[in-house]
Design a protein around this motif. Structure first.
Motif, PDB file in Angstrom:
ATOM      1  N   SER A  48      -6.971   6.604  -4.219  1.00 41.30           N
ATOM      2  CA  SER A  48      -6.804   6.498  -5.669  1.00 41.30           C
ATOM      3  C   SER A  48      -6.598   7.868  -6.310  1.00 41.30           C
ATOM      4  O   SER A  48      -5.806   8.007  -7.245  1.00 41.30           O
ATOM      5  CB  SER A  48      -8.032   5.815  -6.280  1.00 41.30           C
ATOM      6  N   LEU A  49      -7.300   8.868  -5.797  1.00 40.12           N
ATOM      7  CA  LEU A  49      -7.149  10.218  -6.350  1.00 40.12           C
ATOM      8  C   LEU A  49      -5.751  10.758  -6.061  1.00 40.12           C
ATOM      9  O   LEU A  49      -5.156  11.460  -6.886  1.00 40.12           O
ATOM     10  CB  LEU A  49      -8.222  11.142  -5.777  1.00 40.12           C
TER      11      LEU A  49
ATOM     12  N   ALA B  48     -13.287  -1.349  -3.751  1.00 38.74           N
ATOM     13  CA  ALA B  48     -14.566  -0.629  -3.841  1.00 38.74           C
ATOM     14  C   ALA B  48     -15.118  -0.727  -5.260  1.00 38.74           C
ATOM     15  O   ALA B  48     -14.401  -1.041  -6.204  1.00 38.74           O
ATOM     16  CB  ALA B  48     -14.384   0.836  -3.459  1.00 38.74           C
TER      17      ALA B  48
ATOM     18  N   ALA C 259     -11.412   5.088   0.357  1.00 34.06           N
ATOM     19  CA  ALA C 259     -10.745   4.243  -0.642  1.00 34.06           C
ATOM     20  C   ALA C 259     -10.480   5.026  -1.918  1.00 34.06           C
ATOM     21  O   ALA C 259      -9.428   4.876  -2.555  1.00 34.06           O
ATOM     22  CB  ALA C 259     -11.620   3.025  -0.943  1.00 34.06           C
ATOM     23  N   PHE C 260     -11.413   5.902  -2.272  1.00 33.70           N
ATOM     24  CA  PHE C 260     -11.243   6.687  -3.499  1.00 33.70           C
ATOM     25  C   PHE C 260     -10.242   7.817  -3.293  1.00 33.70           C
ATOM     26  O   PHE C 260      -9.570   8.231  -4.236  1.00 33.70           O
ATOM     27  CB  PHE C 260     -12.597   7.228  -3.965  1.00 33.70           C
TER      28      PHE C 260
ATOM     29  N   VAL D  41     -14.835  13.820 -11.341  1.00 32.29           N
ATOM     30  CA  VAL D  41     -14.424  12.429 -11.140  1.00 32.29           C
ATOM     31  C   VAL D  41     -15.629  11.593 -10.734  1.00 32.29           C
ATOM     32  O   VAL D  41     -16.561  12.077 -10.084  1.00 32.29           O
ATOM     33  CB  VAL D  41     -13.322  12.304 -10.054  1.00 32.29           C
ATOM     34  N   ILE D  42     -15.588  10.342 -11.176  1.00 29.05           N
ATOM     35  CA  ILE D  42     -16.608   9.390 -10.743  1.00 29.05           C
ATOM     36  C   ILE D  42     -15.959   8.465  -9.733  1.00 29.05           C
ATOM     37  O   ILE D  42     -15.009   7.757 -10.051  1.00 29.05           O
ATOM     38  CB  ILE D  42     -17.155   8.597 -11.941  1.00 29.05           C
ATOM     39  N   CYS D  43     -16.438   8.558  -8.510  1.00 28.87           N
ATOM     40  CA  CYS D  43     -15.918   7.688  -7.449  1.00 28.87           C
ATOM     41  C   CYS D  43     -17.089   6.866  -6.942  1.00 28.87           C
ATOM     42  O   CYS D  43     -17.661   6.102  -7.702  1.00 28.87           O
ATOM     43  CB  CYS D  43     -15.309   8.540  -6.337  1.00 28.87           C
TER      44      CYS D  43
ATOM     45  N   ILE E  92      -4.481   0.624  -5.778  1.00 28.14           N
ATOM     46  CA  ILE E  92      -4.635   0.605  -7.229  1.00 28.14           C
ATOM     47  C   ILE E  92      -3.485   1.370  -7.871  1.00 28.14           C
ATOM     48  O   ILE E  92      -3.230   2.532  -7.530  1.00 28.14           O
ATOM     49  CB  ILE E  92      -5.986   1.232  -7.645  1.00 28.14           C
TER      50      ILE E  92
ATOM     51  N   LYS F 170       0.854  -1.182   0.000  1.00 29.02           N
ATOM     52  CA  LYS F 170       0.000   0.000   0.000  1.00 29.02           C
ATOM     53  C   LYS F 170       0.889   1.231   0.000  1.00 29.02           C
ATOM     54  O   LYS F 170       1.585   1.519   0.974  1.00 29.02           O
ATOM     55  CB  LYS F 170      -0.916  -0.009   1.220  1.00 29.02           C
TER      56      LYS F 170
ATOM     57  N   ASN G 293      -3.046   8.848  -5.676  1.00 23.00           N
ATOM     58  CA  ASN G 293      -2.129   8.089  -6.534  1.00 23.00           C
ATOM     59  C   ASN G 293      -2.204   8.521  -7.995  1.00 23.00           C
ATOM     60  O   ASN G 293      -1.249   8.344  -8.743  1.00 23.00           O
ATOM     61  CB  ASN G 293      -2.431   6.594  -6.424  1.00 23.00           C
TER      62      ASN G 293
ATOM     63  N   THR H  87     -12.782   6.716 -11.498  1.00 22.71           N
ATOM     64  CA  THR H  87     -11.766   6.388 -10.494  1.00 22.71           C
ATOM     65  C   THR H  87     -11.992   4.980  -9.955  1.00 22.71           C
ATOM     66  O   THR H  87     -13.116   4.612  -9.619  1.00 22.71           O
ATOM     67  CB  THR H  87     -11.832   7.397  -9.327  1.00 22.71           C
ATOM     68  N   ILE H  88     -10.943   4.235  -9.892  1.00 20.95           N
ATOM     69  CA  ILE H  88     -10.999   2.866  -9.372  1.00 20.95           C
ATOM     70  C   ILE H  88     -10.342   2.860  -8.002  1.00 20.95           C
ATOM     71  O   ILE H  88      -9.235   3.396  -7.825  1.00 20.95           O
ATOM     72  CB  ILE H  88     -10.252   1.888 -10.311  1.00 20.95           C
ATOM     73  N   ALA H  89     -11.037   2.279  -7.026  1.00 20.46           N
ATOM     74  CA  ALA H  89     -10.513   2.292  -5.657  1.00 20.46           C
ATOM     75  C   ALA H  89     -10.347   0.880  -5.131  1.00 20.46           C
ATOM     76  O   ALA H  89     -11.045  -0.037  -5.547  1.00 20.46           O
ATOM     77  CB  ALA H  89     -11.449   3.083  -4.742  1.00 20.46           C
ATOM     78  N   SER H  90      -9.431   0.761  -4.206  1.00 21.64           N
ATOM     79  CA  SER H  90      -9.117  -0.548  -3.620  1.00 21.64           C
ATOM     80  C   SER H  90     -10.355  -1.177  -2.987  1.00 21.64           C
ATOM     81  O   SER H  90     -10.961  -0.604  -2.076  1.00 21.64           O
ATOM     82  CB  SER H  90      -8.032  -0.356  -2.557  1.00 21.64           C
TER      83      SER H  90
END
Lengths: 70, 290
Positions: free
Chosen positions: A62-63, B178, A58-59, A37-39, B194, A19, A65, B173-176
């Motif tokens: 990702s945002l 989720a 969680a999103f 953004v679509i989360c 991700i 992670k 990263n 957006t792809i999330a861990s």
């Protein structure tokens, strides 16, 4: 090794990647660019502004990263 | 008084019967024409200065029949082009909720990835009304974001953002661990952080809710032409029946439909009429009632 390098060499059969980022609940994140953004729903990010409430943790990871927020 | 003349008018239907498998019959009813051309060549004996042949002898008959089909059902596809059972895949009831095929990496291996990419794409519960059917291309744009492209926008469910056929205006957006919902689909992230590689591509296909689904393949490996008998019926008037039966035929048609501007697709079928082994004729025309 950069995250990209790791991804290039990864496959479905390999173990989970470490992670790299964990969102901090106490920290406030701001958008690095203006973008929708679509989360867990659709949100509008505005450069330099704090991210909207409602984006799941969680999103947020990702945002970060994807260099969309910091 | 002269008796009513023998004649025919119009075309009512064409019936195909498989000679090897009698359980297989098919018909075409929306027909443009059925035009047999069985005439025989005459070979003239010419010589000297005479302008008219001295004799004539029969040559070959062409043995061709051209059928123009304007509407058809799958039962006749087996007769019209080389066929094998796997040339058709039918779901007679269709898919009530639609379906999505497995996400498959096309470029790179990071997009479809059980831990650091998208683990799966599935139907969102209750989202079938939003499904936009077509072949999708997912392209990684950031460590955890993708863009989607689709090859069909005829449903009005999607709007092209550019000429590359990208459909999402927001970064997906792809999330861990989720799920991200988009267009009736759920993109589920892998369990790890991700981290996809920008530019990697994966594909999948979405089928909408339907009540019928047929895939018909042309040129399928192992397919062969089927022999069949063909019976053409004319339109009947006042109890008159006119038909011609060709006991042994093979056909050749381009079964993928034509796509024509402002016109219905029709299919021109070239049928070779062959000499049967079981009877001593190649065509029998029946006139019932004058």
């Amino acid at each position: 090794m950069s995250l990209d390098d790791k991804n290039k060499k990864s496959s479905d059969s390999e173990p989970a990647a470490e992670k790299a980022v964990v969102a901090d609940n106490r920290k406030k994140y701001v958008a690095l660019k203006t973008i929708k953004v679509i989360c867990n729903g659709e949100f509008s990010l505005e450069e330099g502004k704090e991210i909207p409430a409602g984006i799941d943790k969680a999103f947020v990871n990702s945002l970060i990263n994807s260099n969309l927020i910091k | 008084m002269q008796e009513p003349m023998l004649t025919t008018f119009g075309i009512h239907q064409a019936v195909f019967k498989d000679l090897k498998d009698p359980s297989k019959w098919g018909m075409a009813k929306i027909l443009g024409s059925a035009e047999p051309d069985l005439k025989q060549e005459l070979i003239a004996l010419e010589g000297g200065s005479n302008i008219i042949p001295w004799n004539a002898a029969p040559g070959r008959a062409s043995g061709e029949l051209t059928l123009t089909i304007r509407q058809y059902d799958k039962q006749i596809l087996r007769f019209l082009s080389p066929y094998i059972d796997s040339a058709e895949v039918e779901d007679a009831d269709g898919e009530a909720a639609g379906s999505v095929t497995t996400l498959t990496n096309l470029v790179g291996t990071s997009l479809k990835h059980n831990t650091t990419g998208i683990a799966s794409v599935g139907l969102k519960s209750g989202g079938s009304a939003s499904l936009a059917p077509g072949n999708y291309k997912a392209v990684v744009t950031g460590a955890a974001t993708i863009d989607l492209y689709i090859d069909y926008d005829g449903t009005g469910k999607v709007e092209y953002q550019n000429s590359d056929m990208k459909i999402n205006s927001s970064a997906i957006t792809i999330a861990s661990g989720a799920g991200t919902d988009y267009l009736g689909l759920t993109f589920t992230g892998g369990a790890g952080t991700i981290g996809m590689t920008v530019g990697d591509i994966a594909i999948f296909t979405v089928y909408p809710p339907s009540n019928y689904l047929l895939k018909s393949y042309f040129g399928k490996a192992g397919a062969v032409n089927r022999e069949f008998s063909l019976t053409i019926y004319s339109e009947c008037n006042g109890g008159k029946i006119r038909s011609t039966n060709f006991p042994r035929c093979v056909a050749s048609a381009s079964t993928p439909p034509q796509f024509l501007e402002n016109d219905w697709a029709s299919m021109e079928v070239t049928i070779n009429v062959l000499q049967p082994e079981t009877v001593d004729y190649v065509a029998e025309t029946l006139f019932i009632n004058r």
